[in-house]
Write a protein that holds these residues in place. Sequence first.
Motif, PDB file in Angstrom:
ATOM      1  N   LEU A  39      16.244  11.827 -72.246  1.00 41.67           N
ATOM      2  CA  LEU A  39      15.415  12.955 -71.832  1.00 41.67           C
ATOM      3  C   LEU A  39      15.227  12.874 -70.320  1.00 41.67           C
ATOM      4  CD1 LEU A  39      13.816  15.310 -73.116  1.00 41.67           C
ATOM      5  CD2 LEU A  39      11.822  13.829 -73.081  1.00 41.67           C
ATOM      6  N   ASN A  40      15.749  13.847 -69.592  1.00 41.90           N
ATOM      7  CA  ASN A  40      15.704  13.909 -68.128  1.00 41.90           C
ATOM      8  C   ASN A  40      16.298  12.650 -67.489  1.00 41.90           C
ATOM      9  OD1 ASN A  40      14.379  16.356 -68.392  1.00 41.90           O
ATOM     10  ND2 ASN A  40      12.373  15.414 -68.338  1.00 41.90           N
ATOM     11  N   GLY A  41      17.381  12.146 -68.068  1.00 37.73           N
ATOM     12  CA  GLY A  41      18.058  10.988 -67.507  1.00 37.73           C
ATOM     13  C   GLY A  41      17.474   9.643 -67.874  1.00 37.73           C
ATOM     14  N   THR A  42      16.370   9.633 -68.625  1.00 32.56           N
ATOM     15  CA  THR A  42      15.759   8.370 -69.031  1.00 32.56           C
ATOM     16  C   THR A  42      15.761   8.266 -70.555  1.00 32.56           C
ATOM     17  OG1 THR A  42      13.552   9.345 -69.084  1.00 32.56           O
ATOM     18  CG2 THR A  42      14.233   8.304 -67.029  1.00 32.56           C
ATOM     19  N   THR A  43      15.741   7.044 -71.047  1.00 36.02           N
ATOM     20  CA  THR A  43      15.712   6.805 -72.485  1.00 36.02           C
ATOM     21  C   THR A  43      14.272   6.761 -72.963  1.00 36.02           C
ATOM     22  OG1 THR A  43      17.729   5.508 -72.291  1.00 36.02           O
ATOM     23  CG2 THR A  43      16.464   5.255 -74.308  1.00 36.02           C
ATOM     24  N   LYS A  44      13.987   7.512 -74.052  1.00 30.74           N
ATOM     25  CA  LYS A  44      12.638   7.585 -74.599  1.00 30.74           C
ATOM     26  C   LYS A  44      12.709   7.504 -76.109  1.00 30.74           C
ATOM     27  CE  LYS A  44       8.853  10.010 -72.827  1.00 30.74           C
ATOM     28  NZ  LYS A  44       8.178  11.245 -72.494  1.00 30.74           N
ATOM     29  N   LYS A  45      11.707   6.875 -76.722  1.00 29.45           N
ATOM     30  CA  LYS A  45      11.590   6.864 -78.174  1.00 29.45           C
ATOM     31  C   LYS A  45      10.640   7.974 -78.579  1.00 29.45           C
ATOM     32  CE  LYS A  45      12.506   2.363 -80.154  1.00 29.45           C
ATOM     33  NZ  LYS A  45      11.920   1.184 -80.779  1.00 29.45           N
ATOM     34  N   VAL A  46      11.130   8.943 -79.325  1.00 26.92           N
ATOM     35  CA  VAL A  46      10.311  10.072 -79.748  1.00 26.92           C
ATOM     36  C   VAL A  46      10.592  10.380 -81.217  1.00 26.92           C
ATOM     37  CG1 VAL A  46      10.106  11.171 -77.477  1.00 26.92           C
ATOM     38  CG2 VAL A  46      12.040  11.707 -78.934  1.00 26.92           C
ATOM     39  N   TYR A  47       9.700  11.177 -81.820  1.00 32.73           N
ATOM     40  CA  TYR A  47       9.893  11.650 -83.182  1.00 32.73           C
ATOM     41  C   TYR A  47      10.640  12.977 -83.143  1.00 32.73           C
ATOM     42  CZ  TYR A  47       6.732   8.133 -84.996  1.00 32.73           C
ATOM     43  OH  TYR A  47       6.160   6.937 -85.359  1.00 32.73           O
ATOM     44  N   VAL A  48      11.769  13.041 -83.857  1.00 31.30           N
ATOM     45  CA  VAL A  48      12.619  14.231 -83.872  1.00 31.30           C
ATOM     46  C   VAL A  48      12.912  14.569 -85.326  1.00 31.30           C
ATOM     47  CG1 VAL A  48      14.834  15.204 -83.141  1.00 31.30           C
ATOM     48  CG2 VAL A  48      13.659  13.593 -81.665  1.00 31.30           C
ATOM     49  N   CYS A  49      12.864  15.857 -85.677  1.00 35.78           N
ATOM     50  CA  CYS A  49      13.182  16.250 -87.039  1.00 35.78           C
ATOM     51  C   CYS A  49      14.698  16.185 -87.247  1.00 35.78           C
ATOM     52  CB  CYS A  49      12.645  17.638 -87.361  1.00 35.78           C
ATOM     53  SG  CYS A  49      13.436  18.992 -86.498  1.00 35.78           S
ATOM     54  N   THR A  50      15.082  16.016 -88.493  1.00 33.68           N
ATOM     55  CA  THR A  50      16.502  15.856 -88.803  1.00 33.68           C
ATOM     56  C   THR A  50      17.298  17.126 -88.538  1.00 33.68           C
ATOM     57  OG1 THR A  50      15.980  16.331 -91.103  1.00 33.68           O
ATOM     58  CG2 THR A  50      16.159  14.027 -90.477  1.00 33.68           C
ATOM     59  N   ARG A  51      16.648  18.259 -88.548  1.00 38.24           N
ATOM     60  CA  ARG A  51      17.340  19.514 -88.236  1.00 38.24           C
ATOM     61  C   ARG A  51      17.805  19.521 -86.779  1.00 38.24           C
ATOM     62  NH1 ARG A  51      17.171  24.765 -90.651  1.00 38.24           N
ATOM     63  NH2 ARG A  51      16.923  23.506 -92.510  1.00 38.24           N
ATOM     64  N   CYS A  52      16.959  19.029 -85.866  1.00 41.90           N
ATOM     65  CA  CYS A  52      17.326  18.952 -84.445  1.00 41.90           C
ATOM     66  C   CYS A  52      18.416  17.905 -84.223  1.00 41.90           C
ATOM     67  CB  CYS A  52      16.105  18.629 -83.596  1.00 41.90           C
ATOM     68  SG  CYS A  52      14.932  19.983 -83.479  1.00 41.90           S
ATOM     69  N   LEU A  53      18.331  16.781 -84.952  1.00 43.48           N
ATOM     70  CA  LEU A  53      19.361  15.750 -84.825  1.00 43.48           C
ATOM     71  C   LEU A  53      20.708  16.268 -85.296  1.00 43.48           C
ATOM     72  CD1 LEU A  53      17.533  12.554 -86.105  1.00 43.48           C
ATOM     73  CD2 LEU A  53      18.375  12.969 -83.808  1.00 43.48           C
ATOM     74  N   ARG A  54      20.705  16.951 -86.421  1.00 43.14           N
ATOM     75  CA  ARG A  54      21.952  17.415 -87.027  1.00 43.14           C
ATOM     76  C   ARG A  54      22.604  18.539 -86.219  1.00 43.14           C
ATOM     77  NH1 ARG A  54      21.443  19.372 -93.074  1.00 43.14           N
ATOM     78  NH2 ARG A  54      20.755  21.214 -91.947  1.00 43.14           N
ATOM     79  N   SER A  55      21.780  19.401 -85.622  1.00 43.32           N
ATOM     80  CA  SER A  55      22.322  20.523 -84.876  1.00 43.32           C
ATOM     81  C   SER A  55      22.755  20.163 -83.470  1.00 43.32           C
ATOM     82  CB  SER A  55      21.279  21.643 -84.795  1.00 43.32           C
ATOM     83  OG  SER A  55      20.166  21.203 -84.044  1.00 43.32           O
ATOM     84  N   GLY A  56      22.444  18.927 -83.032  1.00 41.04           N
ATOM     85  CA  GLY A  56      22.870  18.483 -81.707  1.00 41.04           C
ATOM     86  C   GLY A  56      21.979  18.944 -80.579  1.00 41.04           C
ATOM     87  N   LYS A  57      20.726  19.248 -80.861  1.00 41.49           N
ATOM     88  CA  LYS A  57      19.789  19.681 -79.807  1.00 41.49           C
ATOM     89  C   LYS A  57      19.379  18.517 -78.917  1.00 41.49           C
ATOM     90  CE  LYS A  57      17.719  23.680 -82.034  1.00 41.49           C
ATOM     91  NZ  LYS A  57      16.499  24.286 -82.497  1.00 41.49           N
ATOM     92  N   VAL A  58      19.543  17.277 -79.409  1.00 46.96           N
ATOM     93  CA  VAL A  58      19.187  16.097 -78.633  1.00 46.96           C
ATOM     94  C   VAL A  58      20.402  15.189 -78.528  1.00 46.96           C
ATOM     95  CG1 VAL A  58      16.755  16.093 -79.239  1.00 46.96           C
ATOM     96  CG2 VAL A  58      18.352  14.890 -80.677  1.00 46.96           C
ATOM     97  N   GLN A  59      20.427  14.427 -77.448  1.00 45.07           N
ATOM     98  CA  GLN A  59      21.492  13.464 -77.247  1.00 45.07           C
ATOM     99  C   GLN A  59      20.906  12.079 -77.470  1.00 45.07           C
ATOM    100  OE1 GLN A  59      23.283  13.546 -73.406  1.00 45.07           O
ATOM    101  NE2 GLN A  59      24.797  11.979 -73.916  1.00 45.07           N
ATOM    102  N   ARG A  60      21.416  11.380 -78.496  1.00 44.19           N
ATOM    103  CA  ARG A  60      20.900  10.053 -78.815  1.00 44.19           C
ATOM    104  C   ARG A  60      21.392   9.032 -77.812  1.00 44.19           C
ATOM    105  NH1 ARG A  60      20.394   8.973 -85.200  1.00 44.19           N
ATOM    106  NH2 ARG A  60      19.297   7.195 -84.382  1.00 44.19           N
ATOM    107  N   ALA A  61      20.497   8.104 -77.460  1.00 44.69           N
ATOM    108  CA  ALA A  61      20.871   7.009 -76.578  1.00 44.69           C
ATOM    109  C   ALA A  61      21.528   5.907 -77.413  1.00 44.69           C
ATOM    110  CB  ALA A  61      19.636   6.449 -75.869  1.00 44.69           C
ATOM    111  N   VAL A  62      22.511   5.260 -76.834  1.00 50.44           N
ATOM    112  CA  VAL A  62      23.222   4.210 -77.579  1.00 50.44           C
ATOM    113  C   VAL A  62      22.684   2.848 -77.298  1.00 50.44           C
ATOM    114  CG1 VAL A  62      25.500   4.138 -78.529  1.00 50.44           C
ATOM    115  CG2 VAL A  62      25.144   5.320 -76.416  1.00 50.44           C
TER     116      VAL A  62
END
Length: 62
Positions: A39-62
Amino acid sequence: MAVCSICGKRTTTGNQVSHSNIKTKRTWSPNLQRVKIILNGTTKKVYVCTRCLRSGKVQRAV
């Protein structure tokens, strides 16, 4: 607490209806996962719904 940090999906309320049509209050909670995202170039731990994860609205950090 049960709020997606991306889309704002939260717990909703309604009625549980029995076979005899008796109505009692109940809630539906979103399927939230605590994930590391970029998020904005930094890694953050947040709560995200599975719909947002599946649709690719967020980029997961590795």
